[in-house]
Design an enzyme around this catalytic site. Structure first.
Site, PDB file in Angstrom:
ATOM      1  N   SER A 194       0.796  -1.081   0.139  1.00 30.69           N
ATOM      2  CA  SER A 194      -0.023   0.093   0.029  1.00 30.69           C
ATOM      3  C   SER A 194       0.940   1.223  -0.024  1.00 30.69           C
ATOM      4  O   SER A 194       1.775   1.470  -0.879  1.00 30.69           O
ATOM      5  CB  SER A 194      -1.158  -0.041   1.408  1.00 30.69           C
ATOM      6  N   ASP A 206       0.621  -4.341  -4.086  1.00 33.45           N
ATOM      7  CA  ASP A 206      -0.527  -3.315  -4.268  1.00 33.45           C
ATOM      8  C   ASP A 206       0.265  -1.864  -3.968  1.00 33.45           C
ATOM      9  O   ASP A 206      -0.848  -1.184  -2.931  1.00 33.45           O
ATOM     10  CB  ASP A 206      -1.704  -3.866  -3.483  1.00 33.45           C
ATOM     11  N   HIS A 262      -7.127  -5.311  -1.563  1.00 34.00           N
ATOM     12  CA  HIS A 262      -6.120  -4.535  -1.067  1.00 34.00           C
ATOM     13  C   HIS A 262      -5.537  -4.993   0.023  1.00 34.00           C
ATOM     14  O   HIS A 262      -4.331  -5.083   0.485  1.00 34.00           O
ATOM     15  CB  HIS A 262      -6.463  -2.971  -1.161  1.00 34.00           C
TER      16      HIS A 262
END
Length: 326
Positions: free
Chosen positions: A134, A176, A254
């Site tokens: 992230s 991600d 996610h």
């Protein structure tokens, strides 16, 4: 995203064990800043306990997430013969503080890490890789690019790898990665430039994206997606120079590589079914990439690229660009 040309090496073997736990028994531990080795931030470390010297993976957690919230994923990676060091940098650190903290951790590794590992377990700091999830994925890219400053992206500092006081990263893996809330809402440094292959670094890159990351879990009440288009995995890969790999876990979200205890709390993130499959998939890709670029063993990565069906989740597309085209 502008699709980069596919260039793969096909092997006869169609089997790999990287998606299953490795042969090493591992031990997780937390090293506080109060420890005698004086780490700059608290660290969650997962290490093999068998005598030996192992490559090191520095892992950057996502925004406002705990570093030990990835324990199952990190145990999977460590069980294949890697020492994983995950600094806790938020909260309350800012994005700038996160990069500075992890930069300090890289300097601590050579002196401090050997003192907190099991007896006769040694880190090979010369074989160091970098990863993040992230916003931590963006932090990892910023570190590899040497972008520790708050200034405009047109005023770049010298790459961090040219600093003799810091180790060189031999592999970079974005899980991600996310650069901000939108193209117009990106915090510093704005590393995405929307120019194919523009990242000024030579480190091999793997990007693992999620198919649900750009979808909101509750669009009717205005909750935005965790990894919006334009600032997510596809653009990070598009701007990476070869060698670069891209894997899209199409049916997962996610936060599905996190441990269940923390992922269950993140109701704003759309999730797939069976997070254990996603953790094994991400862990296996990370291991295969590390084996290729830290150990020179390409077999497992080539198997995954040539036959994505060996993975425990659907990977589509899979792209591997090994070199620049003339």
């Amino acid at each position: 995203m502008a699709t980069l040309p596919l260039e793969v090496k096909i092997t006869l073997s169609k089997s790999t064990d990287v998606f299953e736990p490795g042969k090493y028994e591992v031990k997780p531990c937390t090293v506080r800043t109060s420890h005698a080795t004086k780490p700059p931030v608290d660290l969650f470390i997962v290490t093999p306990i068998a005598k030996g010297t192992y490559p090191v993976l520095l892992f950057c957690h996502g925004f406002l997430l705990p570093n030990n919230g990835y324990s199952n994923l990190l145990k999977h990676i460590a069980s294949h013969g890697y020492i994983v060091v995950a600094p806790q940098v938020t909260p309350p650190s800012t994005s700038q503080g996160s990069r500075e903290s992890i930069s300090k951790v890289t300097q601590w590794l050579s002196q401090g890490l050997p003192l907190v590992l099991p007896e006769k377990v040694n880190p090979d700091i010369s074989n160091l890789a970098l990863s993040g999830h992230s916003r931590g994925g963006k932090t990892a890219f910023a570190l590899a690019l040497g972008r520790l400053d708050k200034r405009c992206h047109k005023k770049k500092k010298s790459p961090i790898r040219d600093n003799p006081n810091l180790p060189k990263f031999k592999a970079l893996i974005g899980i991600d990665p996310v650069a901000g809330r939108a193209i117009s809402n990106r915090g510093p440094p704005r590393i995405l430039e929307y120019i194919p292959r523009c990242f000024n670094m030579s480190v091999p890159v793997a990007v693992i994206g999620t198919g649900y990351g750009n979808q909101s879990a509750a669009p009717l009440i205005g909750i935005p997606p965790c990894a919006p288009d334009g600032v997510n995995h596809s653009e990070f890969f598009n701007e990476s120079k070869p060698p670069a790999c891209y894997f899209l876990a199409r049916e997962y979200g996610h936060c599905d590589m996190l441990d269940d205890w923390i992922a269950d709390l993140l109701i704003f993130s759309k999730s797939g079914k069976g997070r254990d499959h996603m953790r094994k998939c991400v862990g296996g890709i990370v291991v295969a990439f590390l084996k290729t670029y830290l150990e020179g063993d390409e077999k497992d990565l080539d198997v995954i690229v040539s036959d994505p069906g060996v993975a425990p989740t659907t990977l589509d597309p899979v792209i591997y660009v090994k070199s620049e085209k003339c």
